[in-house]
Enzyme design. Sequence first.
Site, short mmCIF file in Angstrom:
data_model
loop_
_atom_site.label_atom_id
_atom_site.label_comp_id
_atom_site.label_asym_id
_atom_site.label_seq_id
_atom_site.Cartn_x
_atom_site.Cartn_y
_atom_site.Cartn_z
N ARG A 66 57.52 -13.15 4.52
CA ARG A 66 56.85 -13.53 3.40
C ARG A 66 58.13 -13.36 2.51
O ARG A 66 57.80 -14.70 1.45
CB ARG A 66 56.90 -11.88 2.95
CG ARG A 66 55.57 -11.25 3.44
CD ARG A 66 54.87 -10.20 2.78
NE ARG A 66 54.95 -9.78 1.09
CZ ARG A 66 54.46 -9.01 0.85
NH1 ARG A 66 54.55 -7.73 0.96
NH2 ARG A 66 54.41 -9.30 -0.55
N HIS B 30 57.42 -1.68 -8.31
CA HIS B 30 57.46 -2.26 -6.75
C HIS B 30 58.68 -2.64 -5.68
O HIS B 30 58.39 -2.71 -4.82
CB HIS B 30 56.32 -2.59 -6.23
CG HIS B 30 55.47 -1.79 -6.51
ND1 HIS B 30 53.80 -2.29 -6.24
CD2 HIS B 30 55.07 -0.58 -6.90
CE1 HIS B 30 52.43 -1.55 -7.20
NE2 HIS B 30 53.81 0.03 -7.63
N THR C 147 45.59 -8.13 -12.48
CA THR C 147 45.86 -6.42 -10.86
C THR C 147 44.10 -6.21 -10.90
O THR C 147 43.59 -5.88 -12.14
CB THR C 147 46.86 -5.58 -11.86
OG1 THR C 147 46.95 -4.62 -10.72
CG2 THR C 147 46.73 -5.13 -13.36
P1 OAD Z 1 45.11 -7.43 -5.79
O1 OAD Z 1 45.60 -8.04 -4.56
O2 OAD Z 1 44.55 -5.23 -5.64
O3 OAD Z 1 44.57 -7.77 -7.16
C1 OAD Z 1 44.83 -8.43 -7.55
C2 OAD Z 1 43.74 -9.21 -8.92
O4 OAD Z 1 44.32 -10.32 -9.09
C3 OAD Z 1 42.56 -8.99 -8.20
O5 OAD Z 1 42.01 -8.57 -9.04
C4 OAD Z 1 42.04 -10.21 -8.69
O6 OAD Z 1 40.46 -10.66 -9.45
C5 OAD Z 1 43.20 -10.91 -9.91
N1 OAD Z 1 43.04 -12.19 -9.67
C6 OAD Z 1 43.25 -13.03 -8.39
N2 OAD Z 1 43.34 -14.67 -8.76
C7 OAD Z 1 43.94 -14.37 -10.10
C8 OAD Z 1 44.15 -15.55 -11.35
N3 OAD Z 1 44.02 -16.51 -10.21
N4 OAD Z 1 44.06 -15.28 -12.27
C9 OAD Z 1 43.87 -14.02 -12.61
N5 OAD Z 1 43.72 -12.92 -11.72
C10 OAD Z 1 43.43 -13.02 -10.53
O7 OAD Z 1 46.83 -6.93 -5.84
P2 OAD Z 1 47.32 -5.76 -7.42
O8 OAD Z 1 46.48 -5.34 -8.42
O9 OAD Z 1 48.65 -6.67 -7.83
O10 OAD Z 1 51.79 -2.09 -3.93
O11 OAD Z 1 48.29 -4.70 -6.11
C11 OAD Z 1 48.91 -3.79 -6.32
C12 OAD Z 1 49.86 -3.20 -5.60
O12 OAD Z 1 48.83 -2.48 -4.52
C13 OAD Z 1 50.27 -3.73 -5.34
O13 OAD Z 1 51.92 -4.17 -6.28
C14 OAD Z 1 50.91 -3.65 -3.57
C15 OAD Z 1 49.77 -3.40 -3.44
O14 OAD Z 1 49.42 -1.99 -2.02
C16 OAD Z 1 52.60 -2.31 -2.87
O15 OAD Z 1 53.43 -3.09 -1.88
C17 OAD Z 1 53.68 -0.73 -3.87
#
Ligand code: OAD
Length: 254
Positions: free
Chosen positions: A79, A130, A199
Site C-alpha cells: 500500500r 485512523h 464514507t
Molecule cells: P468504505 O469503503 O466503507 O466506503 C466508501 C464510501 O465511498 C462508499 O459509501 C461509497 O459509496 C463511497 N464512494 C465511492 N466512490 C466515491 C466517489 N467517487 N465519490 C464519493 N463517494 C464515493 O470506506 P470508509 O467509509 O472510509 O478503517 O471505511 C471506514 C473505515 O473502514 C476505514 O477507515 C477503515 C475500514 O475498516 C480502518 O482501517 C480502521
Amino acid sequence: MHHPLEPHEISEEIERASQFLRNAERVVVLTGAGISAESGVPTFRGSGGLWHGHNIYDVATPEAFARDPKMVWEFYNFRREGLAQIKPNPGHYALVVLEQRFAKNCFTIVTQNIDGLHRAAGSRNIQELHGNLRRIKCSQCEFIEDRDLEPLPSLPKCPKCAALLRPDVVWFGETLPMAAWMASEQAASHCDCFLVVGTSAIVFPAAGLISHAKDHGAKIVEINMEQTQASSIADVGLYGPSGEILPKIVAHLS
Ligand code: OAD
C-alpha cells in the site's frame, strides 16, 4: 432507493448545501475512502475493494501482526508503494479552497483515510482518526517516526529498542488516537455545518460523529455515490462523485 438527480435538482441541492456553508461559522468535513476513489485508491467495501482477496482480520489486527508480521508488512509495504503513484483529486483540492473561507481552526477535516492526500493537497487543519501509512511506530516502545514513502525492509526494527516496527495505523480492536479523537469530537460539537464525504458511515466511533454533530445543531450534508447509513439524518444529499460535486459547491460559493 434514491433516483438519479435531474440537473435542476442537483443545482437546487448544491444551492442548499452552499447556503448552509455561507451561514456557518464552523465547519467539519468527515471523509472516507470515497474521496480518494477518484485518485485511484480502492475503497474498502466497494467491488474490487481494498480488502478483496484479503481477509481483513488477516492483515489489520494486532493479533494478525503478532501471528505473521511479515505478511502484514507485505500488505502495508504494498500500500505504501502504491501511494507513490497517487495524487490528490479535485475533491481534495476543493476542500483546500473551502478551508480558506473560514477563520483559523474553524474548518476541520476529520479523515478516516490513511493515505495523507488531504495534507498533500494543502489542507491544514486535519485530524487523522485512523493513522497514516507514511508513519511507523514501535510495537513495544514510544518510538514513532515519519518515513514518508521510503522503502522499508520486510521486517523493520526499532532503532531504539530493536523490537518490530509497525505501521502507525489503527487496526480493528484498537482505540483511536486520543488527541485526534478529542479534537474531532470537540469540532463536531461546535460546528454549524457537517459534511460527510465518501464514507459508508458504518465504522464506529468515527461514524458516530455525524449524529453527534446533528444532536448539537449542525446541518448535515452528505456527498456520496449512493445513500448510506448517514442519509436518513442528512439535511442535504448529493449523490455523485465527490471530485465533481465538491468543486461545484466551491464554485457556487464564490
Ligand atoms: P468504505 O469503503 O466503507 O466506503 C466508501 C464510501 O465511498 C462508499 O459509501 C461509497 O459509496 C463511497 N464512494 C465511492 N466512490 C466515491 C466517489 N467517487 N465519490 C464519493 N463517494 C464515493 O470506506 P470508509 O467509509 O472510509 O478503517 O471505511 C471506514 C473505515 O473502514 C476505514 O477507515 C477503515 C475500514 O475498516 C480502518 O482501517 C480502521
